[in-house]
Design a protein around this motif. Structure first.
Motif, PDB file in Angstrom:
ATOM      1  N   ALA A 209       0.845  -1.208   0.000  1.00  0.00           N
ATOM      2  CA  ALA A 209       0.000   0.000   0.000  1.00  0.00           C
ATOM      3  C   ALA A 209       0.877   1.254   0.000  1.00  0.00           C
ATOM      4  CB  ALA A 209      -0.933  -0.004   1.212  1.00  0.00           C
ATOM      5  N   PHE A 210       1.938   1.266   0.819  1.00  0.00           N
ATOM      6  CA  PHE A 210       2.853   2.427   0.829  1.00  0.00           C
ATOM      7  C   PHE A 210       3.472   2.623  -0.554  1.00  0.00           C
ATOM      8  CE2 PHE A 210       3.623   1.717   5.637  1.00  0.00           C
ATOM      9  CZ  PHE A 210       2.674   2.675   5.973  1.00  0.00           C
ATOM     10  N   GLU A 211       3.882   1.517  -1.161  1.00  0.00           N
ATOM     11  CA  GLU A 211       4.475   1.574  -2.495  1.00  0.00           C
ATOM     12  C   GLU A 211       3.499   2.208  -3.491  1.00  0.00           C
ATOM     13  OE1 GLU A 211       6.020  -2.337  -3.665  1.00  0.00           O
ATOM     14  OE2 GLU A 211       5.532  -1.820  -5.754  1.00  0.00           O
ATOM     15  N   GLN A 212       2.253   1.763  -3.406  1.00  0.00           N
ATOM     16  CA  GLN A 212       1.216   2.295  -4.288  1.00  0.00           C
ATOM     17  C   GLN A 212       1.000   3.793  -4.036  1.00  0.00           C
ATOM     18  OE1 GLN A 212       0.127   0.083  -6.359  1.00  0.00           O
ATOM     19  NE2 GLN A 212      -1.483   1.229  -7.438  1.00  0.00           N
TER      20      GLN A 212
ATOM     21  N   PRO B 223       4.213  12.833  -2.296  1.00  0.00           N
ATOM     22  CA  PRO B 223       5.639  13.078  -2.055  1.00  0.00           C
ATOM     23  C   PRO B 223       6.177  12.194  -0.921  1.00  0.00           C
ATOM     24  CG  PRO B 223       4.350  15.129  -1.900  1.00  0.00           C
ATOM     25  CD  PRO B 223       3.373  14.017  -2.030  1.00  0.00           C
ATOM     26  N   ALA B 224       7.459  11.893  -0.983  1.00  0.00           N
ATOM     27  CA  ALA B 224       8.091  11.071   0.058  1.00  0.00           C
ATOM     28  C   ALA B 224       7.989  11.731   1.428  1.00  0.00           C
ATOM     29  CB  ALA B 224       9.563  10.818  -0.295  1.00  0.00           C
ATOM     30  N   ALA B 225       7.852  13.047   1.469  1.00  0.00           N
ATOM     31  CA  ALA B 225       7.789  13.770   2.745  1.00  0.00           C
ATOM     32  C   ALA B 225       6.394  13.741   3.378  1.00  0.00           C
ATOM     33  CB  ALA B 225       8.216  15.221   2.530  1.00  0.00           C
ATOM     34  N   THR B 226       5.417  13.147   2.719  1.00  0.00           N
ATOM     35  CA  THR B 226       4.048  13.096   3.266  1.00  0.00           C
ATOM     36  C   THR B 226       4.049  12.468   4.668  1.00  0.00           C
ATOM     37  OG1 THR B 226       3.206  12.810   1.020  1.00  0.00           O
ATOM     38  CG2 THR B 226       1.707  12.246   2.829  1.00  0.00           C
TER      39      THR B 226
ATOM     40  N   ALA C 288       6.151   9.423  11.016  1.00  0.00           N
ATOM     41  CA  ALA C 288       7.200   9.174  10.025  1.00  0.00           C
ATOM     42  C   ALA C 288       6.823   9.879   8.735  1.00  0.00           C
ATOM     43  CB  ALA C 288       7.347   7.668   9.800  1.00  0.00           C
ATOM     44  N   THR C 289       7.602   9.628   7.691  1.00  0.00           N
ATOM     45  CA  THR C 289       7.225  10.112   6.361  1.00  0.00           C
ATOM     46  C   THR C 289       6.899   8.897   5.495  1.00  0.00           C
ATOM     47  OG1 THR C 289       9.457   9.991   5.460  1.00  0.00           O
ATOM     48  CG2 THR C 289       8.827  12.059   6.554  1.00  0.00           C
ATOM     49  N   LEU C 290       6.194   9.153   4.410  1.00  0.00           N
ATOM     50  CA  LEU C 290       5.852   8.051   3.508  1.00  0.00           C
ATOM     51  C   LEU C 290       7.119   7.395   2.957  1.00  0.00           C
ATOM     52  CD1 LEU C 290       3.602   6.489   2.123  1.00  0.00           C
ATOM     53  CD2 LEU C 290       3.516   8.275   0.357  1.00  0.00           C
ATOM     54  N   GLY C 291       8.170   8.205   2.768  1.00  0.00           N
ATOM     55  CA  GLY C 291       9.419   7.661   2.253  1.00  0.00           C
ATOM     56  C   GLY C 291      10.069   6.659   3.183  1.00  0.00           C
TER      57      GLY C 291
ATOM     58  N   VAL D 293      -3.024   3.175  10.814  1.00  0.00           N
ATOM     59  CA  VAL D 293      -2.068   4.020  10.097  1.00  0.00           C
ATOM     60  C   VAL D 293      -2.811   5.150   9.399  1.00  0.00           C
ATOM     61  CG1 VAL D 293      -0.293   4.074   8.296  1.00  0.00           C
ATOM     62  CG2 VAL D 293      -0.563   2.023   9.720  1.00  0.00           C
ATOM     63  N   ILE D 294      -2.348   6.367   9.584  1.00  0.00           N
ATOM     64  CA  ILE D 294      -2.916   7.515   8.869  1.00  0.00           C
ATOM     65  C   ILE D 294      -1.858   8.043   7.902  1.00  0.00           C
ATOM     66  CG2 ILE D 294      -3.805   9.872   9.069  1.00  0.00           C
ATOM     67  CD1 ILE D 294      -4.892   9.117  11.840  1.00  0.00           C
ATOM     68  N   VAL D 295      -2.193   8.095   6.629  1.00  0.00           N
ATOM     69  CA  VAL D 295      -1.294   8.649   5.605  1.00  0.00           C
ATOM     70  C   VAL D 295      -1.866  10.000   5.182  1.00  0.00           C
ATOM     71  CG1 VAL D 295      -0.229   8.302   3.350  1.00  0.00           C
ATOM     72  CG2 VAL D 295      -0.748   6.321   4.807  1.00  0.00           C
ATOM     73  N   GLY D 296      -1.080  11.037   5.338  1.00  0.00           N
ATOM     74  CA  GLY D 296      -1.544  12.378   4.999  1.00  0.00           C
ATOM     75  C   GLY D 296      -1.788  12.560   3.511  1.00  0.00           C
ATOM     76  N   SER D 297      -2.309  13.717   3.164  1.00  0.00           N
ATOM     77  CA  SER D 297      -2.377  14.126   1.763  1.00  0.00           C
ATOM     78  C   SER D 297      -1.193  15.053   1.509  1.00  0.00           C
ATOM     79  CB  SER D 297      -3.687  14.871   1.504  1.00  0.00           C
ATOM     80  OG  SER D 297      -3.647  16.150   2.120  1.00  0.00           O
ATOM     81  N   ALA D 298      -1.096  15.570   0.291  1.00  0.00           N
ATOM     82  CA  ALA D 298      -0.012  16.508   0.001  1.00  0.00           C
ATOM     83  C   ALA D 298      -0.178  17.806   0.792  1.00  0.00           C
ATOM     84  CB  ALA D 298       0.022  16.800  -1.498  1.00  0.00           C
ATOM     85  N   ALA D 299      -1.359  18.024   1.355  1.00  0.00           N
ATOM     86  CA  ALA D 299      -1.602  19.245   2.127  1.00  0.00           C
ATOM     87  C   ALA D 299      -1.263  19.105   3.609  1.00  0.00           C
ATOM     88  CB  ALA D 299      -3.077  19.647   1.996  1.00  0.00           C
ATOM     89  N   THR D 300      -1.057  17.869   4.071  1.00  0.00           N
ATOM     90  CA  THR D 300      -0.859  17.625   5.508  1.00  0.00           C
ATOM     91  C   THR D 300       0.470  18.213   5.982  1.00  0.00           C
ATOM     92  OG1 THR D 300      -2.181  15.626   5.295  1.00  0.00           O
ATOM     93  CG2 THR D 300      -0.809  15.808   7.272  1.00  0.00           C
ATOM     94  N   ARG D 301       0.466  18.850   7.134  1.00  0.00           N
ATOM     95  CA  ARG D 301       1.626  19.606   7.606  1.00  0.00           C
ATOM     96  C   ARG D 301       2.106  19.143   8.973  1.00  0.00           C
ATOM     97  NH1 ARG D 301       2.172  24.170   4.747  1.00  0.00           N
ATOM     98  NH2 ARG D 301       3.300  25.237   6.391  1.00  0.00           N
ATOM     99  N   LEU D 302       3.382  19.391   9.227  1.00  0.00           N
ATOM    100  CA  LEU D 302       3.962  19.176  10.551  1.00  0.00           C
ATOM    101  C   LEU D 302       4.254  20.527  11.181  1.00  0.00           C
ATOM    102  CD1 LEU D 302       6.696  16.384  10.192  1.00  0.00           C
ATOM    103  CD2 LEU D 302       4.341  16.156  10.970  1.00  0.00           C
ATOM    104  N   VAL D 303       3.989  20.649  12.480  1.00  0.00           N
ATOM    105  CA  VAL D 303       4.354  21.853  13.228  1.00  0.00           C
ATOM    106  C   VAL D 303       5.346  21.420  14.298  1.00  0.00           C
ATOM    107  CG1 VAL D 303       3.513  23.794  14.591  1.00  0.00           C
ATOM    108  CG2 VAL D 303       2.017  22.757  12.858  1.00  0.00           C
ATOM    109  N   ALA D 304       6.604  21.807  14.113  1.00  0.00           N
ATOM    110  CA  ALA D 304       7.634  21.420  15.075  1.00  0.00           C
ATOM    111  C   ALA D 304       7.399  22.108  16.407  1.00  0.00           C
ATOM    112  CB  ALA D 304       9.011  21.800  14.522  1.00  0.00           C
TER     113      ALA D 304
END
Lengths: 253, 253
Positions: free
Chosen positions: B178-181, B187-190, B208-211, B224-235
């Motif tokens: 599924a991750f591969e798909q 993006p790998a940073a998702t 983690a990141t998708l990569g 497992v929750i996989v973000g979209s390209a819009a999902t953000r991290l706040v350090a």
């Protein structure tokens, strides 16, 4: 003294859906923020300050709550349903990302709740019993083209759809347009569930088909579930039918 | 005397997520059915009979509970999380549809609960803050081709994904596939969130990141929750980052 912020999911209207964790956070708070009708659902407690606000002021409301928490107070920000689903959770994160560094050091907790689609689904059976999407029909913050693309993708891949924010005075045509779009992918007989004000005194749940869905009235307090081609009705004597999506989730199985 | 059946969502592991409505139904039941580890979470009460069963016996469990309710007893069938989301709700509806007519006349209630994705999301912020899909990766009851098609549709249309049943001893490769798909669309940073046994003593939440997601261990108790390209991290200093999907839900906004 360091303050903290709890972003609290109240669940849908019925107090019997408020989790003990949320209840405890509300009881411990020195100050409560929230959209006024949600705050009204929280029983008053001596010594608590209440800061009701209007709808569609999510970011301002989040900032005010963060500001008071940063001043050392124990603050609760209430949200209908679950704070993480089309509610205050994302607005709080956005405010923190854009706000002063001190907000990133705060003790912030997000307390989950029963979100509307789960309560509506439970009233009729298990329409979300297999793969499903939750989609907001509000085009205030995203384009209608994006919404149509997501409706197409979800329906054509066999997901059941839970539609949040289906309609409002300022957005009168979006739900009808969504049904029209979904009819390109789904049979007219596909079950559609309208759950209005679930858990409140004026609750109203209707089961219709996609073909006749335009005739059912919906408003801001309505959550709409559109089945997939696999979603089934089970007729019952003297009771509303059950609506469910089989665990296989494949049409025709 | 007419029996009844309550299909009760216990929420994830923490008892502070059990709704008062569910608590009352458990207290009133004469007989309790459920997968043994879920039943173990319900405190024993005098005069109640308990009927634990193994995993993957959903339909048989539903039938036994319906059978006893039809014999006039007040029965509760427990489910982890919310009974309508990849749980007992659909199995009960299926058993009723295929069962004797008398089962359609029964008083059946489905009691919603906090489903796992809401609890996992709450631990990290609001990754489900905009449009999202819930998808089971189990190919026991549907084809892997169907799952891949849904992964493609959801990710390419910008939905965040909550993956239920990501992996088990009998299904070791599905999550990696599924991750591969998903890497074909995202993006790998998702951001990817792994929530294991949330609300239990052995809870473990990883961001983690998708990569790099293949390197994180997951098991049957993981959501497992996989973000979209819009999902953000706040350090945040000395805290895990917040993960959220903005209310616009559009990438790059």
């Amino acid at each position: 003294m360091s303050g903290r912020l709890a972003v609290v999911g109240l669940g849908p209207g019925d107090a019997r859906w408020l989790t003990p964790e949320a209840e405890a956070a509300l009881a411990a708070a020195e100050a409560l923020f929230g959209y006024a009708p949600y705050l009204d659902r929280v029983p008053p407690r001596a010594g608590q300050r209440r800061h009701p606000s209007d709808n569609r002021q999510e970011i301002d409301r989040a900032r005010e709550a963060l500001h008071l928490a940063a001043a050392g107070r124990n603050v609760a920000l209430v949200s209908g349903g679950d704070p993480g689903v089309f509610a205050m959770g994302a607005a709080v994160c956005e405010a923190i990302e854009q706000g002063p560094d001190a907000w990133r050091a705060l003790d912030i907790r997000f307390l989950p709740g029963v979100t509307a689609m789960l309560a509506v689904a439970a009233r009729v059976g298990a329409p979300l019993g297999h793969d499903f999407c939750a989609l907001s029909l509000s085009d205030n913050l995203k384009s209608w083209e994006t919404i149509e693309r997501r409706l197409d993708a979800a329906a054509s891949a066999g997901f059941v759809l839970a539609l949040y924010n289906p309609i409002s005075r300022a957005r009168p045509w979006q739900l009808g347009k969504a049904f029209e779009q979904l009819r390109r992918h789904l049979p007219a007989a596909t079950p559609v569930v309208f759950g209005r004000a679930v858990g409140r005194a004026d609750e109203r749940v209707m089961i219709a088909t996609l073909g006749e869905a335009d005739r059912i009235a919906a408003d801001m307090a309505t959550l709409v579930i559109v089945g997939s081609a696999a979603t089934r009705l089970v007729a019952r004597p003297d009771r509303a039918p059950l609506v469910y999506t089989p665990r296989t989730g494949d049409a025709g199985s």
